[in-house]
Write a protein that holds these residues in place. Structure first.
Motif, PDB file in Angstrom:
ATOM      1  N   PRO A 193      15.135 -20.563-105.453  1.00 25.68           N
ATOM      2  CA  PRO A 193      15.115 -19.944-106.780  1.00 25.68           C
ATOM      3  C   PRO A 193      16.078 -18.754-106.795  1.00 25.68           C
ATOM      4  CG  PRO A 193      12.889 -20.174-105.867  1.00 25.68           C
ATOM      5  CD  PRO A 193      13.850 -20.432-104.755  1.00 25.68           C
ATOM      6  N   THR A 194      16.589 -18.324-107.982  1.00 29.62           N
ATOM      7  CA  THR A 194      16.131 -18.840-109.248  1.00 29.62           C
ATOM      8  C   THR A 194      17.308 -19.502-109.959  1.00 29.62           C
ATOM      9  OG1 THR A 194      16.577 -16.648-110.186  1.00 29.62           O
ATOM     10  CG2 THR A 194      14.320 -17.125-109.629  1.00 29.62           C
ATOM     11  N   CYS A 195      17.576 -20.736-109.595  1.00 32.88           N
ATOM     12  CA  CYS A 195      18.608 -21.489-110.300  1.00 32.88           C
ATOM     13  C   CYS A 195      17.928 -22.578-111.114  1.00 32.88           C
ATOM     14  CB  CYS A 195      19.617 -22.076-109.322  1.00 32.88           C
ATOM     15  SG  CYS A 195      18.936 -23.309-108.205  1.00 32.88           S
ATOM     16  N   SER A 196      18.688 -23.184-111.996  1.00 33.60           N
ATOM     17  CA  SER A 196      18.146 -24.109-112.977  1.00 33.60           C
ATOM     18  C   SER A 196      17.422 -25.288-112.330  1.00 33.60           C
ATOM     19  CB  SER A 196      19.273 -24.637-113.863  1.00 33.60           C
ATOM     20  OG  SER A 196      18.799 -25.628-114.751  1.00 33.60           O
ATOM     21  N   ASN A 217      13.682 -24.560-105.462  1.00 31.68           N
ATOM     22  CA  ASN A 217      13.673 -24.047-106.850  1.00 31.68           C
ATOM     23  C   ASN A 217      12.753 -24.888-107.736  1.00 31.68           C
ATOM     24  OD1 ASN A 217      15.609 -26.219-106.720  1.00 31.68           O
ATOM     25  ND2 ASN A 217      16.369 -25.586-108.721  1.00 31.68           N
ATOM     26  N   HIS A 256      10.269 -20.206-115.748  1.00 30.76           N
ATOM     27  CA  HIS A 256      11.397 -20.535-114.879  1.00 30.76           C
ATOM     28  C   HIS A 256      12.692 -20.639-115.671  1.00 30.76           C
ATOM     29  CE1 HIS A 256      13.860 -22.835-111.971  1.00 30.76           C
ATOM     30  NE2 HIS A 256      13.128 -22.210-111.082  1.00 30.76           N
ATOM     31  N   ARG A 257      12.617 -21.168-116.882  1.00 30.07           N
ATOM     32  CA  ARG A 257      13.824 -21.239-117.726  1.00 30.07           C
ATOM     33  C   ARG A 257      14.335 -19.847-118.065  1.00 30.07           C
ATOM     34  NH1 ARG A 257      10.789 -25.619-120.360  1.00 30.07           N
ATOM     35  NH2 ARG A 257      11.743 -27.594-119.733  1.00 30.07           N
ATOM     36  N   ALA A 315      16.114 -18.588-115.021  1.00 28.93           N
ATOM     37  CA  ALA A 315      17.344 -19.339-114.738  1.00 28.93           C
ATOM     38  C   ALA A 315      18.406 -19.153-115.810  1.00 28.93           C
ATOM     39  CB  ALA A 315      17.022 -20.829-114.577  1.00 28.93           C
ATOM     40  N   GLU A 361      18.206 -19.929-119.063  1.00 27.73           N
ATOM     41  CA  GLU A 361      18.251 -21.015-120.038  1.00 27.73           C
ATOM     42  C   GLU A 361      17.441 -20.708-121.294  1.00 27.73           C
ATOM     43  OE1 GLU A 361      16.705 -24.103-117.643  1.00 27.73           O
ATOM     44  OE2 GLU A 361      18.577 -24.426-116.556  1.00 27.73           O
ATOM     45  N   GLY A 408      16.140 -12.517-111.386  1.00 27.71           N
ATOM     46  CA  GLY A 408      15.765 -13.504-110.377  1.00 27.71           C
ATOM     47  C   GLY A 408      15.751 -12.924-108.975  1.00 27.71           C
ATOM     48  N   GLN A 428      20.168 -16.105-106.209  1.00 24.69           N
ATOM     49  CA  GLN A 428      19.493 -16.855-105.145  1.00 24.69           C
ATOM     50  C   GLN A 428      19.500 -16.136-103.805  1.00 24.69           C
ATOM     51  OE1 GLN A 428      22.002 -20.482-106.130  1.00 24.69           O
ATOM     52  NE2 GLN A 428      20.097 -21.505-105.552  1.00 24.69           N
TER      53      GLN A 428
END
Length: 620
Positions: free
Chosen positions: A9-12, A40, A52-53, A56, A58, A70, A141
């Motif tokens: 984390p924290t990627c899409s 993730n 989470h979005r 990330a 989003e 993140g 990350q």
């Protein structure tokens, strides 16, 4: 297991990791057992997809990247007891954003559970017993990766630990290696050619040969340019993303729930940046030179990814579309559709027929690099396009059904109050077009011309973004080498806060209108017929809901589908200059056209374009 790649984390959660999947495929070609583990996705399941979005990037709220939200989530797990109190970070970076207040309890709860995710990751890695463990880190990350790497190094017979990714380029990678003992090696830049021979040497007990871009503790600080970019992209393997989709299935996360897409790559670098680097852009720090795959390879790869994974949405990670593909790849995709929805980054100066080709080829979403609606500011950015081209593209994309990702950024040296006021006046006229997704002051990013030439351009007090000191227990000079985002001030501050605030208010109003149901959303639709042009205007600034244009007014509106100067309109329409100027004035008073940069542009979205071409409206 020979090599395990950890995606932290924290990627899409929307897409698999392309870079490590390419390395995995290359290693398997060489007979090595490699796997990608998506921690993730474990994190998304642990804290919930909505939160989470947000982490990330989003979510529509758009938390500023330099807040390092993140990283902060895992900072205490990485550096227990070494950082400022949680309340300090929350008060400084989160509480000033009222839109985040509803999320604060969940964010604090997620931070408290970060240790749980770290422990799960360490237990999983210990079971797999990889001989080499690779962490990929881009944007937010690093702290999660360091938290896991530190604990893995305490295991009996720990693996060789390697860090790579965008956060490892140039001095950032060297500082990571110097600051954190858990890291054995860092790959700075493209790892496709350097990494596999290193793995062979490590697994065979040999000392690796020195390689460009490979940083180790025994190697002195490298020169500025130590990377070795891949020259022949056709030689790269086609990545296999089964590990990602297997993880989704194991965690009972449906593809629809995460809005799964498949990344693909047809080029690296930026042909525009190699010619004229946009001043704010920090991408391609050590790999600006443009390289692309052959049309045959690009088409083959797209077809294989579509059939292998069964996902219709494929997203190019390319920084810019290869214009050569307009004559090769895209016509073939239009002739033999793959039943896909493609995303590409482009420039904004595309012509209508080129955009129509993109749509016919299955490109349903683009990021065209629209960052301003001021010619003066666009010149300061070195964007190589104009406001009329930007607005023109938004209109045509609305007509063709192409989604557009774009935003407004400002704060460039040399801006004036008039720049802001002109944009503020223009925005309400465009409420029927795709709204900007973001707006705000520019960031100062490493590798950007603004950063590299900060003194010359008038940026002062350039320091790592303030959030870095809340997530990394390092000295200021160390943070200066580790950071990607920087804070700064302008030496000659023009004091444009009031104008900027008003501009952002208009932008927010536009975004709010865009979120309305389709039946009440603003529209400005143009229906050309053989005798007249009908216009339906449902914008808040409309002078009346319908217009029925005839004669010269109708012909001018149709002719200005593409921006035209008065002189060119006089020549093409055969009218007198006086009559034409009067017509333009009437259309401008009705807010159906704008004059930008000495050219007239229709604002309406053409519907039934075929009938428009079959018969031009007659002169009354």
């Amino acid at each position: 297991m020979d090599v395990l790649f950890a995606v932290m984390p924290t990627c899409s959660a929307r897409r698999p990791a392309l870079g490590v999947s390419l390395l995995q495929a290359r290693l398997e070609e060489r007979g090595r057992h490699a796997r990608v583990t998506y921690f993730n996705l474990e994190h998304a399941r642990l804290i919930g997809l909505e939160l989470h979005r947000l982490l990330a990037g989003e979510h529509r709220l758009g938390v500023p990247m330099p807040a390092l939200l993140g990283e902060w989530l895992f900072a205490e797990a990485a550096f227990p007891g070494q950082l400022a109190p949680t309340d300090d970070y929350v008060a400084t970076f989160l509480e000033p954003l009222p839109e985040l207040h509803p999320f604060l309890p969940d964010l604090l709860a997620a931070r408290a559970r970060s240790e749980e995710l770290v422990e799960r990751a360490v237990e999983s890695i210990a079971r797999d017993r990889p001989r080499v463990l690779g962490f990929t880190t881009t944007f937010h990350q690093t702290c999660a990766s360091l938290a896991v790497a530190t604990r893995v190094k305490r295991l009996t017979d720990p693996p060789i630990i390697v860090f790579g990714g965008a956060n490892c380029e140039g001095p950032m990678g060297q500082q990571l290696l110097e600051s954190f003992d858990c890291i054995d090696h860092v790959i700075s830049g493209e790892a496709d050619e350097a990494f596999p021979p290193l793995v062979d040497a490590w697994l065979e007990g040999r000392e690796p040969e020195p390689a460009a871009g490979v940083l180790s503790r025994s190697v002195a600080r490298p020169e500025e340019d130590t990377t070795s970019p891949v020259r022949d992209l056709d030689a790269l393997p086609i990545p296999d993303f089964r590990d990602y989709f297997d993880t989704l299935a194991r965690l009972e996360l449906s593809r629809d729930d995460v809005d799964a897409r498949v990344p693909f790559e047809t080029s690296r670098g930026c042909w525009w940046g190699a010619k004229q680097h946009c001043t704010f852009c920090g991408l391609n720090g050590q790999g600006m030179g443009f390289r692309s795959k052959s049309p045959e390879r690009a088409l083959d790869e797209l077809g294989r990814l579509r059939s292998r994974h069964g996902v219709r949405r494929l997203e190019a990670v390319d920084n810019i579309l290869d214009l050569g593909y307009l004559k090769t790849v895209l016509p073939r995709l239009a002739e033999q559709p793959l039943d896909v929805e493609l995303f590409y980054e482009t420039k904004a100066n595309l012509r209508f027929e080129q955009l129509a080709l993109l749509r016919a080829a299955g490109i349903t979403a683009i990021q065209p690099g629209i960052e301003s609606l001021s010619d003066h500011v666009l010149a300061l950015m070195r964007k190589g396009c104009t406001t009329t081209q930007n607005v023109q593209l938004l209109r045509w994309c609305a007509e063709l059904g192409i989604e557009v990702a774009w935003g407004l950024i400002f704060g460039f040296p040399g801006e004036t109050a008039d720049d802001y006021r002109d944009m503020t006046e223009l925005l309400p006229l465009l409420s029927h077009l795709p709204a900007p997704r973001y707006g705000g002051n520019i960031r100062l990013d490493r590798f950007s011309p603004n950063f590299e030439r900060a003194d010359e351009l008038g940026f002062t007090a350039v320091e790592p973004a303030a959030a870095y000191s809340h997530v990394f227990p390092l000295e200021k000079d160390e943070l200066s080498r580790l950071a990607y985002f920087f804070d700064s001030r302008l030496a000659d501050d023009p004091g444009l806060e009031t104008e900027a605030a008003t501009l952002l208010e208009r932008l927010a109003e536009w975004q709010e209108l865009a979120r309305q149901p389709a039946e009440t959303r603003p529209k400005l639709d143009v229906y050309p017929t053989s005798t007249l042009v009908l216009v339906e205007d449902r914008r808040p600034v409309a002078t009346r809901p319908q217009h029925a244009l005839t004669g010269l007014d109708a012909r001018v509106l149709v002719a200005c589908d593409e921006a035209r100067s008065v002189e060119r309109l006089v020549r093409s329409l055969g009218s007198s200059e006086t009559d034409l100027i009067d017509s333009v004035r009437r259309l401008r008073d009705d807010r159906l056209v704008v004059e930008l940069g000495g050219r007239i542009l229709s604002l309406g979205v053409v519907r039934r374009r075929a009938s428009h071409h079959e018969a031009q409206p007659a002169v009354a």
